[in-house]
Structures are given as structure tokens and as C-alpha cells.
Design a protein around this motif. Structure first.
Motif, PDB file in Angstrom:
ATOM      1  N   LEU A 185       6.470  19.863  45.243  1.00 19.49           N
ATOM      2  CA  LEU A 185       5.697  20.950  46.437  1.00 19.49           C
ATOM      3  C   LEU A 185       4.491  21.336  46.806  1.00 19.49           C
ATOM      4  O   LEU A 185       3.879  20.830  45.633  1.00 19.49           O
ATOM      5  N   VAL A 186       4.745  21.474  48.211  1.00 23.53           N
ATOM      6  CA  VAL A 186       2.858  21.126  48.782  1.00 23.53           C
ATOM      7  C   VAL A 186       2.487  22.597  49.717  1.00 23.53           C
ATOM      8  O   VAL A 186       3.665  23.050  50.225  1.00 23.53           O
ATOM      9  N   HIS A 187       1.483  22.886  48.506  1.00 21.49           N
ATOM     10  CA  HIS A 187       1.327  24.736  50.239  1.00 21.49           C
ATOM     11  C   HIS A 187      -0.026  23.845  50.606  1.00 21.49           C
ATOM     12  O   HIS A 187      -1.387  23.261  49.590  1.00 21.49           O
ATOM     13  N   PRO A 188      -0.831  24.263  51.507  1.00 17.87           N
ATOM     14  CA  PRO A 188      -1.702  23.865  52.406  1.00 17.87           C
ATOM     15  C   PRO A 188      -2.987  25.012  52.027  1.00 17.87           C
ATOM     16  O   PRO A 188      -2.503  26.086  51.426  1.00 17.87           O
ATOM     17  N   VAL A 189      -3.919  24.113  51.906  1.00 11.17           N
ATOM     18  CA  VAL A 189      -5.433  24.960  51.943  1.00 11.17           C
ATOM     19  C   VAL A 189      -6.196  26.132  52.863  1.00 11.17           C
ATOM     20  O   VAL A 189      -6.633  24.906  53.535  1.00 11.17           O
ATOM     21  N   PHE A 190      -5.675  27.218  52.490  1.00 13.97           N
ATOM     22  CA  PHE A 190      -6.460  28.140  53.847  1.00 13.97           C
ATOM     23  C   PHE A 190      -7.596  28.167  53.408  1.00 13.97           C
ATOM     24  O   PHE A 190      -8.245  28.326  52.499  1.00 13.97           O
ATOM     25  N   ALA A 191      -8.539  29.328  54.850  1.00 18.12           N
ATOM     26  CA  ALA A 191      -9.577  29.221  54.774  1.00 18.12           C
ATOM     27  C   ALA A 191      -9.782  30.773  53.839  1.00 18.12           C
ATOM     28  O   ALA A 191     -10.920  30.754  52.717  1.00 18.12           O
ATOM     29  N   HIS A 192      -9.101  31.272  54.085  1.00 16.29           N
ATOM     30  CA  HIS A 192      -8.854  32.773  53.307  1.00 16.29           C
ATOM     31  C   HIS A 192      -8.540  32.768  51.309  1.00 16.29           C
ATOM     32  O   HIS A 192      -7.571  31.501  51.255  1.00 16.29           O
ATOM     33  N   ARG A 193      -8.647  33.266  50.779  1.00 12.82           N
ATOM     34  CA  ARG A 193      -8.192  33.277  49.215  1.00 12.82           C
ATOM     35  C   ARG A 193      -6.600  33.844  49.310  1.00 12.82           C
ATOM     36  O   ARG A 193      -6.447  34.349  49.799  1.00 12.82           O
ATOM     37  N   LEU A 194      -5.974  33.831  48.259  1.00 10.77           N
ATOM     38  CA  LEU A 194      -4.842  34.212  47.905  1.00 10.77           C
ATOM     39  C   LEU A 194      -4.639  34.969  46.596  1.00 10.77           C
ATOM     40  O   LEU A 194      -5.162  34.667  46.289  1.00 10.77           O
ATOM     41  N   ARG A 195      -4.081  36.021  47.581  1.00  3.80           N
ATOM     42  CA  ARG A 195      -3.797  37.308  46.332  1.00  3.80           C
ATOM     43  C   ARG A 195      -3.589  36.422  45.014  1.00  3.80           C
ATOM     44  O   ARG A 195      -2.300  36.088  44.577  1.00  3.80           O
ATOM     45  N   ILE A 196      -4.418  37.388  44.179  1.00  3.64           N
ATOM     46  CA  ILE A 196      -3.244  36.992  43.056  1.00  3.64           C
ATOM     47  C   ILE A 196      -3.437  38.850  41.998  1.00  3.64           C
ATOM     48  O   ILE A 196      -4.278  38.966  42.102  1.00  3.64           O
ATOM     49  N   PRO A 197      -2.534  38.633  41.279  1.00  2.00           N
ATOM     50  CA  PRO A 197      -1.942  40.286  41.001  1.00  2.00           C
ATOM     51  C   PRO A 197      -2.555  40.436  39.944  1.00  2.00           C
ATOM     52  O   PRO A 197      -3.946  39.955  39.115  1.00  2.00           O
ATOM     53  N   ALA A 344       0.400  32.901  40.057  1.00  3.52           N
ATOM     54  CA  ALA A 344      -0.475  33.211  40.019  1.00  3.52           C
ATOM     55  C   ALA A 344      -1.384  31.361  40.273  1.00  3.52           C
ATOM     56  O   ALA A 344      -2.644  31.711  40.044  1.00  3.52           O
ATOM     57  N   LEU A 345      -0.753  30.563  38.944  1.00  2.33           N
ATOM     58  CA  LEU A 345      -2.076  29.683  38.610  1.00  2.33           C
ATOM     59  C   LEU A 345      -1.997  29.067  39.677  1.00  2.33           C
ATOM     60  O   LEU A 345      -2.935  28.035  40.254  1.00  2.33           O
ATOM     61  N   PHE A 346      -0.933  28.464  40.664  1.00  2.00           N
ATOM     62  CA  PHE A 346      -0.798  28.438  41.850  1.00  2.00           C
ATOM     63  C   PHE A 346      -1.978  28.481  42.790  1.00  2.00           C
ATOM     64  O   PHE A 346      -2.697  27.547  43.696  1.00  2.00           O
ATOM     65  N   ARG A 347      -1.874  29.513  42.863  1.00  2.00           N
ATOM     66  CA  ARG A 347      -2.732  30.432  43.745  1.00  2.00           C
ATOM     67  C   ARG A 347      -4.351  30.168  43.213  1.00  2.00           C
ATOM     68  O   ARG A 347      -5.550  30.112  44.085  1.00  2.00           O
ATOM     69  N   HIS A 348      -4.994  30.471  41.852  1.00  5.02           N
ATOM     70  CA  HIS A 348      -6.077  30.047  41.435  1.00  5.02           C
ATOM     71  C   HIS A 348      -5.752  28.501  41.943  1.00  5.02           C
ATOM     72  O   HIS A 348      -7.420  28.432  42.225  1.00  5.02           O
ATOM     73  N   ALA A 349      -5.750  27.312  41.697  1.00  2.01           N
ATOM     74  CA  ALA A 349      -6.091  26.282  42.157  1.00  2.01           C
ATOM     75  C   ALA A 349      -5.534  25.842  43.585  1.00  2.01           C
ATOM     76  O   ALA A 349      -6.658  25.844  43.272  1.00  2.01           O
ATOM     77  N   HIS A 350      -5.243  26.667  44.185  1.00  2.00           N
ATOM     78  CA  HIS A 350      -5.705  26.388  46.062  1.00  2.00           C
ATOM     79  C   HIS A 350      -6.754  27.637  45.824  1.00  2.00           C
ATOM     80  O   HIS A 350      -7.093  26.596  46.832  1.00  2.00           O
ATOM     81  N   ASN A 351      -7.466  28.816  45.336  1.00  2.00           N
ATOM     82  CA  ASN A 351      -8.876  29.229  45.662  1.00  2.00           C
ATOM     83  C   ASN A 351      -9.542  28.316  44.811  1.00  2.00           C
ATOM     84  O   ASN A 351     -10.497  28.124  45.869  1.00  2.00           O
TER      85      ASN A 351
END
Length: 427
Positions: A185-197, A344-351
Motif C-alpha cells: 500500500l503506497v500513499h504519496p507525500v503531499f505538501a500539506h499535512r494530513l489531519r490526525i483526529p 492516524a499513525l500512517f498519517r503521522h508518518a506522512h507528515n
């Protein structure tokens, strides 16, 4: 059509970094030519042919060299050996009592791992001019001999499910069987942060706390590496994180880590753990073959994301030049809201990866309970990777290990486990 007889003398020997580096890299490049008119993913080993196995506890690279005058390297293979979990058994009652794992909720922690030595084959390459001569099989056989010398009982390899040539070689000629089909599973890294609840608290663990948690809760997970401490201590491992979900949003109680012993004895209602690995320190990736229109559209999406990050534009990263990737490993959790904690952990890794990597990826079992919660782009991901395995021999001499072996049976014939532990050193 069967392979033809070998028409040239080929010697299989150990790779010599002083004399073979340039030739080995050239073979890698020749074998990475993608199909005409299609996009393909290429790997740059940053000038080190051994890069993808160098961090493993025991590794070897072999080359196939033509004999006679004008010797030339025409093939190569990489391999490594480690001790991993291949099954599990119930702990003795006194062990469960000492660990505080007497309840049904701690069923996984109440299981003890059954270990085996496992060899991993990767990076098999044969020059286009020397294919269909049996060189690939010779390289595999020689690597399997080394696995045996290292005490490995099993060997496995990974390939794309549509790589007919590789599958035919391993399953048709080398005795391997299709074993597991994990998802990448692959997710691109954006310039903006992903929201964590807000109701999710994330805490970074010290390496020793992370090791203790993994050993106490996940040591019985299939493919769990016995030397997990070496992975966590590696400079490429960027940290281990625990996410805890509050039962009621808005309480603002947060979460305080009080050590692995207390966490395992009285875990939160819903939680997840994951670690992050920097693959960019080992290799870089690049997508080639994209049209100008596709490149322009991707560039426009990145420009919009940079100009207005608050809009959350799903930008396509610049994967058309060499880029770094981060890998999330050791993902697991428990509780009804564990999927939310894992997301949330995956979003944290993205950020964390913003400005440092172009994509964040993970690999999980096909039936992983947390799989659907992991953010990913289908176009970048692989729903079904293919692992093939082979039993090399029965090596345990210890009586207890023999009893475990009889109880477990042949690992290659076992049913898939719900979760696997993917070693980031072998990505």
C-alpha cells in the motif's frame, strides 16, 4: 518452451566489491528496461550493489561470470538469512502468570513464537544476451547451498504476480510453491499535512520500549524477526510510535506512556503501533515512460498544493525523477478503534516525510485486520504481491525444537496468518 543447454562456461562465485561493482550495476541496469510505451519503476542502488541486503544479519551476493578470455559478469543474485517466527504455541501457564496474560484479551500475548532460520532470495538478474542458458537456476541453487550452510530450513522470494518468467523458474524448476500474497500500500507525500483526529494521541517510544512491546505482543506474528532490536537500533529506523484512541472525543485526557510492562498488563481500549524506515538511505526509485501530459498534470497538482496547502489538493509527487520512499513496518494494534489508530499513525508518518520522501508505503498480509484503514492510492499500490517458499531441510537438533517441528509441520503448507511482520531491511 524449455531452457536450452548452457552453451558457455559460467562460473558462480562470490561478489567482490573491489572488482565487480561497476559490472554488477551494469547488469542491474540492463535488466531494468521496462516495456516500450509503458510506465515502469526503476531502482537506483546509489552505487552499492549490496545495498538491499547490507543491513541483514547474514548476507551474500553471487555473480555469474563467463569463463575463458574476456571474462564478463552476466548474472547475479542476492540473499540473506535471519531467524523469524514461523508459527506459535501456547506459553506455559507460569509464563503467562508472570507476564500477566491470563485473560482472553491477551490471547496473542499468551502465545510463544516458534522460530526457524529463513533465507531470502532477491535481485536475481541475468543479462538479456545470456538468458535461457540455465544461469538463473545455477545462481538460485548456489544461493540455496549457502542458505543450508547458514542453517536455514526455508527459503522464499517475492515477485509480481504477473512475472511469468520468475514464477516459472521458481515454482516450475526450483521447487518453490506459492506461499503468501501480501498487499503493498503506497500513499504519496503531499505538501500539506494530513489531519490526525483530536481524539488520537501519538507517542514516540524509546527503542528499548519499542523492542519490549514488540516482543511481548507481536513475537508470535508470522515472519517476526528475532533480532528486532537490531532493526530498531538501525540509523535508518526513524522511530516507533504508539497511537491511542480516546473512548469519547473531546475529553482531552491525552495518553502518557508508562513503560511496556504497564502497557501490556493494562492496555488502552484501542491502540496501534508502527515504526518508520527510511528506504531513501538504501536506494532511490524513479518512474520512467510517462507521457509529457501526465508529467505536466502531476506538476500542476504539486504547484496547486504548494500555493494553497489549506485546500488539501491530492497532489501527485515528482516520481519522474529519483525519489526516496519511507516504509511503515511493525504495524499492529488492538481494540474496536484500532483501525483509526493505525490510520492516524500512517498519517503521522506522512507528515514526518514531507520534504524528505515522495511516498510512504507499507506491506501487510492479505487478511490484515487493519488493512482497509491504511490510507493509500490504488494506482500506486499493489493489491497482491506474490511470495513463493521452499523447504530446504529439517535442521533442528535440539529435542524441544524437534517436538515443535512435528507439531507445526511444513511451514510452506500452512494457512496464511492474519498478520505478517515485514522486515524493512528486505524491502
Amino acid at each position: 518452451m524449455k531452457e536450452e543447454e548452457v552453451r558457455v562456461l559460467v562460473i558462480i562465485r562470490e561478489y567482490n566489491p573491489k572488482t565487480d561493482c561497476d559490472a554488477a550495476l551494469a547488469v542491474d541496469r540492463m535488466c531494468e528496461v521496462g516495456p516500450s510505451g509503458e510506465m515502469s519503476l526503476f531502482t537506483d542502488l546509489l552505487g552499492d550493489p549490496v545495498a538491499r541486503i547490507r543491513h541483514s544479519p547474514a548476507y551474500l551476493m553471487l555473480v555469474a561470470e563467463t569463463g575463458g578470455p574476456g571474462r564478463q559478469i552476466v548474472g547475479l543474485i542476492r540473499g540473506c538469512v535471519k531467524t523469524v517466527t514461523c508459527g506459535k504455541k501456547k506459553k506455559k501457564k507460569e509464563e503467562n502468570s508472570a507476564a500477566g496474560t491470563d485473560t482472553d484479551a491477551d490471547a496473542d500475548a499468551a502465545m510463544a513464537p516458534v522460530y526457524t532460520k529463513l533465507g531470502y532470495l532477491l535481485g536475481l538478474r541475468v543479462s538479456p544476451s545470456h538468458r535461457r542458458m540455465g544461469i538463473g537456476m545455477k545462481l538460485v541453487r548456489k544461493m540455496e547451498e549457502w542458505f543450508g550452510e547458514e542453517g536455514a530450513e526455508y527459503a522464499y522470494m517475492a515477485t509480481e504476480k504477473d512475472n511469468a518468467a520468475s514464477i516459472e523458474l521458481f515454482t516450475g524448476r526450483c521447487g518453490y510453491t506459492k506461499f503468501r500474497t501480501p498487499s503493498i500500500l503506497v500513499h504519496p507525500v503531499f505538501a500539506h499535512r494530513l489531519r490526525i483526529p483530536r481524539r488520537v494521541s501519538i507517542v514516540r517510544l524509546h527503542a528499548r520500549d519499542a523492542e519490549a512491546l514488540y516482543r511481548k505482543r507481536f513475537a508470535a506474528t508470522e515472519f517476526f524477526p528475532r533480532d528486532v532490536d537490531a532493526i530498531l537500533d538501525n540509523p535508518l529506523s526513524l522511530g516507533t510510535f504508539v497511537a491511542v484512541v480516546e473512548e469519547e472525543e473531546g475529553l482531552g485526557l491525552g495518553f502518557r506512556w508508562r513503560g511496556a510492562e504497564e502497557f501490556v498488563a493494562a492496555p488502552p481500549g484501542s491502540w496501534a503501533v508502527a515504526s518508520v524506515w527510511d528506504c531513501g538511505g538504501v536506494f532511490r526509485l524513479e518512474v520512467r515512460g510517462a507521457s509529457r501530459l501526465r508529467r505536466a498534470a502531476a506538476a500542476a497538482s504539486r504547484a496547486a498544493d504548494r500555493a494553497a496547502p489549506w485546500l488539501g489538493v491530492p497532489a501527485v509527487p515528482d516520481v519522474f525523477r529519483p525519489f526516496a520512499a519511507w516504509f511503515v513496518y511493525g504495524l499492529g494494534g488492538d481494540g474496536p478503534a484500532a483501525p483509526a489508530a493505525a490510520a492516524a499513525l500512517f498519517r503521522h508518518a506522512h507528515n514526518m516525510a514531507r520534504g524528505r520522501a515522495a511516498v510512504v508505503a507499507t506491506e501487510v498480509a492479505a487478511c490484515e485486520p487493519l488493512r482497509r484503514a491504511i490510507p493509500h492510492w490504488r494506482r500506486l499500490s499493489c493489491a497482491e504481491d506474490l511470495w513463493c517458499a521452499k523447504r530446504l531441510s529439517q535442521v533442528p537438533d535440539d529435542d524441544d525444537e524437534d517436538e515443535e517441528e512435528e507439531e507445526l509441520g511444513d511451514w510452506t503448507k500452512s494457512a496464511p496468518a492474519p498478520s505478517i511482520f515485514v522486515d524493512p531491511r528486505e524491502v
